[in-house]
Motif scaffolding. Structure first.
Motif, PDB file in Angstrom:
ATOM      1  N   THR A 290     133.409  -6.258  11.526  1.00 58.88           N
ATOM      2  CA  THR A 290     134.086  -7.175  10.607  1.00 58.88           C
ATOM      3  C   THR A 290     133.233  -8.400  10.327  1.00 58.88           C
TER       4      THR A 290
ATOM      5  N   HIS B 221     128.078  -6.662   8.084  1.00 53.29           N
ATOM      6  CA  HIS B 221     128.569  -5.319   7.815  1.00 53.29           C
ATOM      7  C   HIS B 221     129.529  -5.278   6.626  1.00 53.29           C
ATOM      8  N   THR B 222     130.399  -6.265   6.498  1.00 56.21           N
ATOM      9  CA  THR B 222     131.335  -6.232   5.372  1.00 56.21           C
ATOM     10  C   THR B 222     130.600  -6.428   4.044  1.00 56.21           C
TER      11      THR B 222
ATOM     12  N   ALA C 206     128.876  -3.096   3.249  1.00 55.56           N
ATOM     13  CA  ALA C 206     129.833  -2.092   2.773  1.00 55.56           C
ATOM     14  C   ALA C 206     130.279  -2.389   1.344  1.00 55.56           C
ATOM     15  N   ALA C 207     130.527  -3.665   1.045  1.00 49.51           N
ATOM     16  CA  ALA C 207     130.974  -4.033  -0.299  1.00 49.51           C
ATOM     17  C   ALA C 207     129.878  -3.777  -1.334  1.00 49.51           C
TER      18      ALA C 207
ATOM     19  N   THR D  19     127.548   3.563   4.817  1.00 49.28           N
ATOM     20  CA  THR D  19     127.756   2.536   5.828  1.00 49.28           C
ATOM     21  C   THR D  19     128.497   3.134   7.009  1.00 49.28           C
TER      22      THR D  19
END
Length: 274
Positions: free
Chosen positions: A150, A154-155, A158-159, A174
């Protein structure tokens, strides 16, 4: 195009100090191994990577027979070149190709250990029964996994992969956070198998240096699936990397001594009763 990440041992080892520290913390908590057989301890390292961590086991158990397992030819080549062979304490260290997803011990082990590898393996808790069942009485299964999915590193990745520009090529590249359980879930799984279990978590505030410090870190791990997917398109690789770099600069602004990069990890020690 490759379907699995191509690993770069040199890039991974650029941050060897930070990457090794959690394993040293895990190693310090592993209890003494059983000696009922009277022979050398038998140890497996699942996801051994370039072997720099596997060789640390020889300091704790000098006479042990230790095997590192990995599914990356690049990592195994580096491990074998650097570390395979007899150890100073009279033990042996070797490395074999194996995918932890399907690995089942062919013999009893006194210790099965895994350092920052199981997060790549969907459903890895389903293998706990097989692995702990292969332990000698009093043997230990020990692992640590990152749990920073989170975090912005990483977020944002991923986005970006799921954005209109990249979705068709990268939406499934991812690492899903669902691969890693919460500490209480690991505790429940391992105690249900009859193991004496110790679970804890630590957030390391890592100070990274360099102009693109966090990007350089993720180039060795989380970014590998993306770089692999774009390995046949240098222009696209560069475009994606620049976009991701700019997002990371915003999320992790550098300070006077470097860039602070918080990193949460989960640790587990499960000992089979004597």
């Amino acid at each position: 195009m490759h379907s699995t990440p191509i690993w770069d041992p040199d890039q991974y080892l650029k941050h060897a100090g930070h990457r090794t520290r959690p394993f040293l913390d895990l190693l310090a908590h592993i209890p003494e191994l059983p000696s009922g057989s009277g022979g050398p301890a038998r140890i497996a390292d699942l996801g051994c990577g370039p072997g720099n961590v596997t060789t640390l086991l020889t300091g704790r158990w000098p006479a042990a027979r230790i095997t590192g397992f990995d599914n990356s030819p690049e990592m195994l080549d580096r491990a074998r070149d650097q570390y395979a062979g007899p150890t100073p304490g009279g033990g042996t260290l070797d490395f074999q190709a194996a995918d932890a997803t399907h690995w089942a011990p062919a013999e009893p082990y006194d210790l099965i250990v895994s350092n920052a590898a199981l997060q790549w393996m969907p459903g890895h808790p389903d293998s706990f029964a097989t692995w702990t069942g292969a332990l000698a009485p009093g043997g230990t299964f020990a692992f640590q996994v990152p749990s920073n999915f989170t975090a912005p590193s990483h977020t944002l990745l991923a986005a970006l992969c799921d954005s209109e520009r990249w979705r068709d090529r990268l939406a499934d590249r991812t690492r899903p956070a669902g691969n890693v359980l919460e500490p209480a879930d690991y505790f429940a799984r391992l105690t249900a198998l009859g193991c004496e279990t110790d679970i804890w978590e630590t957030t390391y505030l890592q100070l990274l240096t360099g102009e693109d410090a966090v990007l350089d870190w993720v180039r060795g791990t989380a970014l590998r699936p993306v770089l692999t997917a774009l390995d046949d398109d240098e222009k696209a690789r560069e475009e994606f990397t620049v976009q991701y770099r700019d997002l990371l600069h915003e999320a992790y602004p550098p300070g006077p001594g470097g860039t602070v990069f918080p990193f949460r990890r989960i640790f587990a020690i499960a000992r089979r009763p004597h």
